[in-house]
Structures are given as C-alpha cells and as structure tokens.
Scaffold this motif. Sequence first.
Motif, PDB file in Angstrom:
ATOM      1  N   GLN A  20       0.734  -1.130  -0.048  1.00 57.38           N
ATOM      2  CA  GLN A  20       0.103   0.076   0.115  1.00 57.38           C
ATOM      3  C   GLN A  20       0.878   1.238   0.019  1.00 57.38           C
ATOM      4  N   ALA A  21       1.975   1.193   1.014  1.00 56.29           N
ATOM      5  CA  ALA A  21       2.813   2.402   0.711  1.00 56.29           C
ATOM      6  C   ALA A  21       3.335   2.701  -0.578  1.00 56.29           C
ATOM      7  N   LEU A  22       4.020   1.549  -1.110  1.00 53.28           N
ATOM      8  CA  LEU A  22       4.335   1.623  -2.509  1.00 53.28           C
ATOM      9  C   LEU A  22       3.715   2.205  -3.375  1.00 53.28           C
ATOM     10  N   GLN A  31      13.896   1.708  -9.930  1.00 51.13           N
ATOM     11  CA  GLN A  31      14.588   2.979  -9.946  1.00 51.13           C
ATOM     12  C   GLN A  31      13.802   3.810  -9.017  1.00 51.13           C
ATOM     13  N   ASP A  32      12.528   4.024  -8.791  1.00 50.28           N
ATOM     14  CA  ASP A  32      11.988   4.690  -7.900  1.00 50.28           C
ATOM     15  C   ASP A  32      12.056   4.543  -6.396  1.00 50.28           C
ATOM     16  N   LEU A  33      12.675   3.509  -5.999  1.00 46.31           N
ATOM     17  CA  LEU A  33      13.187   3.429  -4.613  1.00 46.31           C
ATOM     18  C   LEU A  33      14.012   4.354  -3.860  1.00 46.31           C
ATOM     19  N   GLN A  34      14.781   5.026  -4.711  1.00 48.93           N
ATOM     20  CA  GLN A  34      15.871   5.957  -4.114  1.00 48.93           C
ATOM     21  C   GLN A  34      15.394   6.898  -3.328  1.00 48.93           C
ATOM     22  N   PRO A  35      14.239   7.578  -3.640  1.00 50.76           N
ATOM     23  CA  PRO A  35      13.973   8.387  -2.535  1.00 50.76           C
ATOM     24  C   PRO A  35      13.402   7.967  -1.151  1.00 50.76           C
TER      25      PRO A  35
END
Length: 165
Positions: A20-22, A31-35
């Motif tokens: 749900q958080a994702l 690639q979107d995990l970095q932040p």
Amino acid sequence: RRRTESAQAVPTPMSVLGGQALETQRVYRIQDLQPLVPSVNVAYMHARQSSVPIRGLGNNPASAALEGSVGLYIDNVYLGRPGMAVFDLMDIEQLEVLRGPQGTLFGKNTTAGVINISTRAPSFTPERSIETSLGEDGYFQTKGTISGPLTEDLAGRFSAYRTRS
C-alpha cells in the motif's frame, strides 16, 4: 532468519515498505526506490548496464561480466542481473531492503545486501482490478489482476500488464 518477527528484533539494518505504501508513493519500478530507502542507489542505463549499490557497495555497471553485490529476489527467486528487475512492480505485498552481507540467508552475491520483493498471495475471496494509463507520444499502459478460488482447496492469482509507446 527467514521467519516472521518484528523488524525491531532483527539484528540487521533493514527497510520494509508495504504494498500500500508503494502504491501511495507511486513506486512502480526499482529505480523509484531511491527517495524512499536510505543508502540505495539504482544506476540504470539499459538492462545490460545497470547496478543496484547499497551503501555505495555495488559493481561497475559498464562491465556485464561482473555479478552484482546486491542480491535481487522476487518471491525468493534470485535474479542473476540487476537488469532483470527493470520492469514495473505490480501486485506487491512488501519490499524489504536488507543492508550488509546476507550470505547466510540468501547465498552468494549478497555482500552489500538484498532487495527482497514479495508479491501478494492468492485469496479465496474473489478480487479483480484493472488500471489504464495514457501519456504523451502514444504511451498506453494497462494493468490487471484477478484472484479467487479455483477449487475448494486451491486459490489462484494472475497479474499482467502491457505497455505501448
């Protein structure tokens, strides 16, 4: 230790993101995990030249001959190259980033850590969803999931997506 326990009791630095958080944070790719996850960097040029270092430990993405030092797993299946995980994440239950050597739990090629992705399990309660996205330059994507009972004792789940641009 491969057992259910509180993240506070696990003796290794880790970050856990629920499905749900994702979705809320609109994380659709590795690639979107970095932040969201400290110390994770994703270097992606294309599928053959990509790397996922944790805490700065990784491999040179310009060399296809080197194996990565971060193990990537989807439902406990090892992905041999970081480029194998460059696709849209869909129907995710949770994503775990375990920092530091994980050789005892996950085997070779985990000297910098592990990214472990778990997909949602089938349910006996019927579920279905469909999502369509439109964008510039003819971008069109459709995602769909269906889950439910197959027999009295067996449930199944099917997820698929298609992207055109």
